[in-house]
Design a protein around this motif. Structure first.
Motif, PDB file in Angstrom:
ATOM      1  N   UNK A 174       0.887  -1.159  -0.055  1.00 18.01           N
ATOM      2  CA  UNK A 174      -0.223  -0.035   0.099  1.00 18.01           C
ATOM      3  C   UNK A 174       1.062   1.319   0.004  1.00 18.01           C
ATOM      4  N   UNK A 175       0.591   1.931  -0.965  1.00 20.65           N
ATOM      5  CA  UNK A 175       1.685   3.246  -1.073  1.00 20.65           C
ATOM      6  C   UNK A 175       0.726   4.577  -0.964  1.00 20.65           C
ATOM      7  N   UNK A 176       1.349   5.337   0.325  1.00 19.87           N
ATOM      8  CA  UNK A 176       0.741   6.554   0.633  1.00 19.87           C
ATOM      9  C   UNK A 176       1.638   7.613  -0.095  1.00 19.87           C
ATOM     10  N   UNK A 177       1.005   8.792  -0.338  1.00 17.72           N
ATOM     11  CA  UNK A 177       1.485  10.232  -1.066  1.00 17.72           C
ATOM     12  C   UNK A 177       2.509   9.611  -1.856  1.00 17.72           C
ATOM     13  N   UNK A 178       1.958   8.837  -2.679  1.00 20.24           N
ATOM     14  CA  UNK A 178       2.650   8.435  -4.073  1.00 20.24           C
ATOM     15  C   UNK A 178       2.132   8.705  -5.439  1.00 20.24           C
ATOM     16  N   UNK A 179       1.351   9.901  -5.463  1.00 15.18           N
ATOM     17  CA  UNK A 179       0.839   9.970  -6.973  1.00 15.18           C
ATOM     18  C   UNK A 179       1.566  10.636  -7.895  1.00 15.18           C
ATOM     19  N   UNK A 180       2.496  11.396  -7.367  1.00 16.07           N
ATOM     20  CA  UNK A 180       3.374  12.001  -8.145  1.00 16.07           C
ATOM     21  C   UNK A 180       4.500  11.115  -8.644  1.00 16.07           C
ATOM     22  N   UNK A 181       4.720   9.940  -7.933  1.00 14.42           N
ATOM     23  CA  UNK A 181       5.644   9.005  -8.281  1.00 14.42           C
ATOM     24  C   UNK A 181       5.183   7.661  -8.907  1.00 14.42           C
ATOM     25  N   UNK A 182       3.789   7.884  -9.524  1.00 10.13           N
ATOM     26  CA  UNK A 182       3.419   6.589 -10.021  1.00 10.13           C
ATOM     27  C   UNK A 182       3.965   5.949 -11.240  1.00 10.13           C
ATOM     28  N   UNK A 220      -1.062   0.508 -16.575  1.00 15.20           N
ATOM     29  CA  UNK A 220      -1.766   1.725 -16.934  1.00 15.20           C
ATOM     30  C   UNK A 220      -2.020   2.546 -15.769  1.00 15.20           C
ATOM     31  N   UNK A 221      -1.405   2.294 -14.805  1.00 15.80           N
ATOM     32  CA  UNK A 221      -2.063   2.890 -13.532  1.00 15.80           C
ATOM     33  C   UNK A 221      -1.677   4.491 -13.276  1.00 15.80           C
ATOM     34  N   UNK A 222      -0.650   5.121 -14.015  1.00 17.92           N
ATOM     35  CA  UNK A 222      -0.233   6.259 -14.119  1.00 17.92           C
ATOM     36  C   UNK A 222      -0.848   7.177 -14.863  1.00 17.92           C
ATOM     37  N   UNK A 223      -1.233   6.477 -16.006  1.00 18.92           N
ATOM     38  CA  UNK A 223      -2.064   7.143 -17.358  1.00 18.92           C
ATOM     39  C   UNK A 223      -3.666   7.142 -16.764  1.00 18.92           C
ATOM     40  N   UNK A 224      -4.171   6.248 -16.079  1.00 15.02           N
ATOM     41  CA  UNK A 224      -5.371   5.993 -15.810  1.00 15.02           C
ATOM     42  C   UNK A 224      -5.718   6.906 -14.556  1.00 15.02           C
ATOM     43  N   UNK A 225      -4.864   7.052 -13.653  1.00  8.53           N
ATOM     44  CA  UNK A 225      -5.001   8.134 -12.738  1.00  8.53           C
ATOM     45  C   UNK A 225      -4.875   9.482 -13.128  1.00  8.53           C
ATOM     46  N   UNK A 226      -4.222   9.955 -14.023  1.00  9.09           N
ATOM     47  CA  UNK A 226      -4.170  11.133 -14.531  1.00  9.09           C
ATOM     48  C   UNK A 226      -5.450  11.260 -15.208  1.00  9.09           C
ATOM     49  N   UNK A 227      -5.896  10.528 -16.049  1.00  2.00           N
ATOM     50  CA  UNK A 227      -7.032  10.418 -16.646  1.00  2.00           C
ATOM     51  C   UNK A 227      -8.316  10.660 -15.852  1.00  2.00           C
TER      52      UNK A 227
END
Length: 261
Positions: A174-182, A220-227
């Motif tokens: 489980x990653x916390x505070x990681x959205x910028x590093x996806x 796809x997690x980084x692209x999907x999260x951005x979308x």
């Protein structure tokens, strides 16, 4: 001759506010809020949680955002210590659990350095709250017998420890505070041998208005999260079953975004 007024020392209590909803507070947390003289609270603490405090309590916002630190940690430490030394009953109210990526160690050290009494009241951390919302246990017999909580954020002069050493069969990460590093996290997971189609779940604004669940894959997690517009206040679940690295993981055909409430 100069006369000074000696105040009895107060105390500092670090209270976990949980992920959002006030009804997830522990009974002890509510009792400490109602007994507080002053409450220093974070950006992610819900207004309904603050409403549980007594009417006489002063409320001080000490929220921090990435790139905006009007309240750096050193200032927070100094203010809670000053208030307690003046004889006040101080509550430091933190989202989630104070001991999970909550800078609790620094505040405890600051209090103890001047002989102040400190108490820590645990709260429900985001990983537990999100897993409960999804009805997805954090561990599962025969599938995952290890739980790792990791952060994607570190100090300005620190090097991120990365994920490669965490990708072991039978692990829920489980990653916390990681959205910028996806994007970086995805690349590390792939290099560690995790199949591209391994399912990933991202839970944003857990137990808050605008709660969202995104079901995607490592690829796809980084692209999907951005979308989906998920940029902050989210936890990322990556489950590595015991046989995942050898036989691959469950395929998710397309990203699925669910808005809750």
């Amino acid at each position: 001759m100069i006369h000074t007024t000696a105040f009895p020392k107060g105390r500092i209590t670090l209270v976990g506010a949980g992920p959002g909803s006030a009804d997830l507070l522990t009974l002890r947390a509510v009792a400490r809020l109602q007994a507080a003289d002053v409450i220093f609270f974070d950006r992610l603490v819900d207004a309904d949680v603050l409403a549980m405090a007594g009417d006489r309590a002063e409320r001080v916002f000490v929220g921090k955002e990435v790139g905006h630190h009007a309240w750096p940690q050193s200032r927070i430490n100094a203010e809670i210590v000053r208030a307690a030394l003046s004889g006040q009953n101080v509550v430091r109210l933190k989202s989630g659990d104070p001991s999970v990526f909550g800078r609790a160690a620094e505040e405890i050290a600051a209090a103890r350095a001047v002989g102040l009494e400190v108490e820590v009241v645990p709260g429900i951390t985001a990983a537990s709250a999100a897993a409960a919302r999804l009805c997805h246990p954090l561990t599962e017999r025969g599938v995952t017998d290890r739980l790792v909580l990791a952060t994607g954020t570190c100090g300005a002069e620190e090097e991120w420890s990365g994920l490669s050493g965490l990708v072991q069969p039978g692990t829920t990460i489980v990653l916390y505070m990681a959205m910028r590093r996806l994007p970086v996290a995805g690349a590390e997971l792939r290099r560690a041998g995790l199949p591209l189609d391994t399912s990933v779940t991202i839970c944003a604004q857990v137990e808050k208005r605008g709660e969202t669940h995104l079901h995607t894959t490592v690829a796809e997690m980084a692209a999907d999260a951005a979308l989906a517009g998920i940029r902050d206040c989210a936890v990322v679940f990556i489950r590595v079953p015991k046989k995942a690295l050898a036989k691959g993981a469950r395929v998710v055909d397309r990203p699925e975004v669910t808005a809750v409430g």
